[in-house]
Design a protein around this motif. Structure first.
Motif: not given
Length: 208
Positions: A98-107
């Motif tokens: 979840l956090n990884f995707c958020r750091r990539k400006n995604a979800h």
């Protein structure tokens, strides 16, 4: 018009005027010579301003590639009507994913329809299944951390009642009374209930 082309044209025009003036007899106090000097100075000032504006525009990122091009170049796949999705093979817990995707400006991928479940299943089938040689799964953005069997997406919208959800039996319905489980999708587009701490590949979804 391109900024550099415009600057070059202005400088060239000024140069032509200067050359023409040099070919003709001139007096030291000739008003025309004075006017040409003023034109040259103004052209140089305009060129300097244009160069500054171009550099500032580049620094601001206004000339960078569009979001679509960037997503495609970084491995996202666009499916009309479903969006941009990318499968990451590095295994993580649901929260880390979840956090990884958020750091990539995604979800983490959110399921909005049966068609999107099929899309996510195809992503797993094409990218992950050939590597494992067995039925493979990847995390999507769905959990029941607030209450057992009350499923939420990553935006905390309740999705349990949606008729497009396709569960892989016997993982659902389940009899556990403790909340804290997450969902993964397999290559057939079926959803599985798994412990959130389990490490799996995952699918990020990006928006334009």
């Amino acid at each position: 018009m391109n900024v550099k082309v415009l600057s070059f044209a202005l400088v060239t025009a000024a140069s032509v005027l200067l050359v023409s003036a040099d070919d003709a007899p001139q007096k030291p106090t000739d008003p025309l010579l004075s006017s040409l000097d003023n034109i040259t100075k103004k052209v140089q000032m305009i060129k300097a301003r244009l160069d500054k504006t171009l550099n500032e525009t580049k620094s601001s990122g206004l000339l960078e590639k569009g979001r679509h091009d960037t997503l495609i170049e970084t491995g996202y796949r666009l499916t009309p009507g479903a969006g941009y999705h990318k499968l990451y093979l590095n295994e993580m817990s649901w929260h880390d994913a979840l956090n990884f995707c958020r750091r990539k400006n995604a979800h983490l991928a959110v399921v909005n329809s049966t068609a999107e479940l099929d899309v996510l299943g195809n992503v797993v089938k094409e990218r992950l299944a050939p590597l494992t040689g067995e039925k493979s799964m990847a995390y999507i953005g769905m959990h029941d951390y607030n209450s057992p069997n009350v499923w939420l997406d990553v935006f905390f919208q309740i999705i349990e009642k949606q008729n497009y959800l396709r569960w892989s039996k016997p993982t659902h319905p389940r009899t556990e009374t403790e909340a804290g489980n997450c969902v993964a999708v397999d290559e057939d587009g079926d959803m599985h209930v798994v412990a959130c701490k389990r490490k799996l590949p995952f699918i990020c979804e990006a928006e334009i």
